[in-house]
Design a protein around this motif. Sequence first.
Motif, PDB file in Angstrom:
ATOM      1  N   PHE A 144       0.726  -1.395   0.042  1.00 49.41           N
ATOM      2  CA  PHE A 144      -0.059   0.114  -0.003  1.00 49.41           C
ATOM      3  C   PHE A 144       0.881   1.326  -0.013  1.00 49.41           C
ATOM      4  N   GLN A 145       2.025   1.035   0.659  1.00 50.25           N
ATOM      5  CA  GLN A 145       2.952   2.151   0.686  1.00 50.25           C
ATOM      6  C   GLN A 145       3.594   2.643  -0.678  1.00 50.25           C
ATOM      7  N   VAL A 146       3.636   1.948  -1.704  1.00 45.39           N
ATOM      8  CA  VAL A 146       4.024   2.088  -3.025  1.00 45.39           C
ATOM      9  C   VAL A 146       3.093   2.660  -3.842  1.00 45.39           C
ATOM     10  N   ILE A 147       1.743   2.495  -3.658  1.00 42.65           N
ATOM     11  CA  ILE A 147       0.617   3.004  -4.602  1.00 42.65           C
ATOM     12  C   ILE A 147       0.659   4.605  -4.488  1.00 42.65           C
ATOM     13  N   PRO A 148       0.846   4.989  -5.849  1.00 45.35           N
ATOM     14  CA  PRO A 148       0.842   6.344  -5.931  1.00 45.35           C
ATOM     15  C   PRO A 148      -0.628   7.143  -5.711  1.00 45.35           C
ATOM     16  N   GLY A 149      -0.732   7.801  -4.677  1.00 43.59           N
ATOM     17  CA  GLY A 149      -2.094   8.311  -4.330  1.00 43.59           C
ATOM     18  C   GLY A 149      -2.975   9.122  -5.570  1.00 43.59           C
ATOM     19  N   ILE A 150      -2.288   9.911  -6.157  1.00 49.10           N
ATOM     20  CA  ILE A 150      -2.660  10.786  -7.207  1.00 49.10           C
ATOM     21  C   ILE A 150      -3.280   9.888  -8.382  1.00 49.10           C
ATOM     22  N   VAL A 151      -2.265   8.922  -8.701  1.00 47.95           N
ATOM     23  CA  VAL A 151      -2.717   8.086  -9.889  1.00 47.95           C
ATOM     24  C   VAL A 151      -4.169   7.254  -9.500  1.00 47.95           C
ATOM     25  N   LEU A 152      -4.054   6.625  -8.080  1.00 44.01           N
ATOM     26  CA  LEU A 152      -5.117   5.993  -7.803  1.00 44.01           C
ATOM     27  C   LEU A 152      -6.202   6.663  -7.732  1.00 44.01           C
ATOM     28  N   ALA A 153      -6.228   8.195  -7.365  1.00 45.83           N
ATOM     29  CA  ALA A 153      -7.733   8.876  -7.153  1.00 45.83           C
ATOM     30  C   ALA A 153      -7.814   9.196  -8.502  1.00 45.83           C
ATOM     31  N   LEU A 154      -7.075   9.626  -9.599  1.00 51.15           N
ATOM     32  CA  LEU A 154      -7.493   9.793 -10.826  1.00 51.15           C
ATOM     33  C   LEU A 154      -8.174   8.555 -11.520  1.00 51.15           C
ATOM     34  N   VAL A 155      -7.816   7.504 -11.179  1.00 48.31           N
ATOM     35  CA  VAL A 155      -8.369   6.191 -11.721  1.00 48.31           C
ATOM     36  C   VAL A 155      -9.919   5.813 -11.065  1.00 48.31           C
ATOM     37  N   ALA A 156      -9.710   6.061  -9.879  1.00 55.04           N
ATOM     38  CA  ALA A 156     -11.038   5.932  -8.930  1.00 55.04           C
ATOM     39  C   ALA A 156     -11.947   7.113  -9.487  1.00 55.04           C
ATOM     40  N   ALA A 157     -11.675   8.224  -9.673  1.00 59.71           N
ATOM     41  CA  ALA A 157     -12.386   9.305 -10.044  1.00 59.71           C
ATOM     42  C   ALA A 157     -13.166   8.968 -11.304  1.00 59.71           C
ATOM     43  N   ALA A 158     -12.266   8.435 -12.255  1.00 60.15           N
ATOM     44  CA  ALA A 158     -12.884   7.927 -13.681  1.00 60.15           C
ATOM     45  C   ALA A 158     -13.780   6.825 -13.641  1.00 60.15           C
ATOM     46  N   ILE A 159     -13.466   6.018 -12.787  1.00 66.04           N
ATOM     47  CA  ILE A 159     -14.624   4.673 -12.716  1.00 66.04           C
ATOM     48  C   ILE A 159     -15.720   5.115 -11.851  1.00 66.04           C
ATOM     49  N   LEU A 160     -15.451   5.541 -10.736  1.00 68.04           N
ATOM     50  CA  LEU A 160     -16.372   5.589  -9.728  1.00 68.04           C
ATOM     51  C   LEU A 160     -17.209   7.250  -9.394  1.00 68.04           C
ATOM     52  N   GLY A 161     -16.371   8.084 -10.158  1.00 74.12           N
ATOM     53  CA  GLY A 161     -16.915   9.466  -9.905  1.00 74.12           C
ATOM     54  C   GLY A 161     -16.175  10.128  -8.779  1.00 74.12           C
ATOM     55  N   SER A 162     -16.131  11.439  -8.954  1.00 79.29           N
ATOM     56  CA  SER A 162     -15.363  12.158  -7.803  1.00 79.29           C
ATOM     57  C   SER A 162     -16.181  12.493  -6.652  1.00 79.29           C
ATOM     58  N   ASN A 163     -15.868  12.200  -5.404  1.00 75.43           N
ATOM     59  CA  ASN A 163     -16.698  12.495  -4.151  1.00 75.43           C
ATOM     60  C   ASN A 163     -15.654  12.604  -3.050  1.00 75.43           C
ATOM     61  N   LEU A 164     -16.290  13.196  -1.824  1.00 70.47           N
ATOM     62  CA  LEU A 164     -15.338  13.281  -0.631  1.00 70.47           C
ATOM     63  C   LEU A 164     -15.243  12.101  -0.068  1.00 70.47           C
ATOM     64  N   ALA A 165     -15.992  11.164  -0.086  1.00 70.34           N
ATOM     65  CA  ALA A 165     -15.859   9.809   0.569  1.00 70.34           C
ATOM     66  C   ALA A 165     -14.640   8.911   0.010  1.00 70.34           C
ATOM     67  N   MET A 166     -14.606   9.091  -1.379  1.00 68.91           N
ATOM     68  CA  MET A 166     -13.666   8.394  -2.266  1.00 68.91           C
ATOM     69  C   MET A 166     -12.288   9.068  -1.847  1.00 68.91           C
ATOM     70  N   ILE A 167     -12.218  10.318  -1.556  1.00 67.47           N
ATOM     71  CA  ILE A 167     -10.988  11.038  -1.423  1.00 67.47           C
ATOM     72  C   ILE A 167     -10.443  10.602  -0.013  1.00 67.47           C
ATOM     73  N   VAL A 168     -11.292  10.645   0.967  1.00 67.58           N
ATOM     74  CA  VAL A 168     -11.055  10.125   2.326  1.00 67.58           C
ATOM     75  C   VAL A 168     -10.259   8.668   2.209  1.00 67.58           C
TER      76      VAL A 168
END
Length: 304
Positions: A144-168
Amino acid sequence: MSVQQLSRPASDAAPEAAPPRRPARRPRNPDAIWRVYFRKPLVRIALPILVVIVLASVIGPMLTGDPFATNHPTFVPPNAEYPLGTDNLGRDYLGRVLMGGQVSLLVGFSVAFLCLTVALVVGGLAGFYGGVLDTVLVKISEFFQVIPGIVLALVAAAILGSNLAMIVIILSVTMWPGVARIVRAEAMRISQLGYVESQRAAGFLSLRILWSDVLPNAMPPVLVATTMTVARAILAESGLSFLGIGDANRPSWGALLNQAQPYISTAWWLALFPGLCIFIVVLAINLLGDALNDALNPSIGRVK
């Protein structure tokens, strides 16, 4: 050397220099620790500022009116009527900044709480039991430490949509290993102490020893790391919101900076106040964390 000098009694000999005294150690009882903490000048400055910003962000939007209302003049500079001015749509910017503080602070404290919870479980079990369990949990945390947070957030936002719970969730997933390493190191150290070994020999359950003796004594450096996690989470969320990954219905300070980009040359206040809030809050949290580390660490300084 004369015979008289050789026969001089030992009591008449010049006294040897006394060894230097070790500096007094800081008292370890909680009252003394907090007295040391609140006596620090930086704490007396940073803590009231942080408390004022948190309280203003929590109750401020209820006093300033609807932050989405567009019934005000557009691009009004800060003045007596509009302390932080208005934006391009005629919204009172004071309410917008306070609402952004709600989001940014909520993300920061939520991420820190989740990271602390996961770190206590994973790091405590790994450090206390060791062996195969330690190896497995360490490998999981390294993954989990080597996962790039920004890249993961971009992928998750593209698939699930961007919301506050996802960012947390994303920030918590990428930040908990750092706190878990500290918990693991402290649990390993404390589990080898004599009183823990005596409790094991007395037949107490391992989980009871871990919960009642190991983890409470491991908390000082863990609390410092958790405090720093709040600041890191606020900065990370602001960066993600600045890139457009956030809740459009509840813009944070980073989202306000993103919205202010086209108007930096004509409406400077739109970027100044959110950026200033981020700077002040992160600086105050870091100062409080450093002071907490000083107060909890008996090897730093001495009580005056």
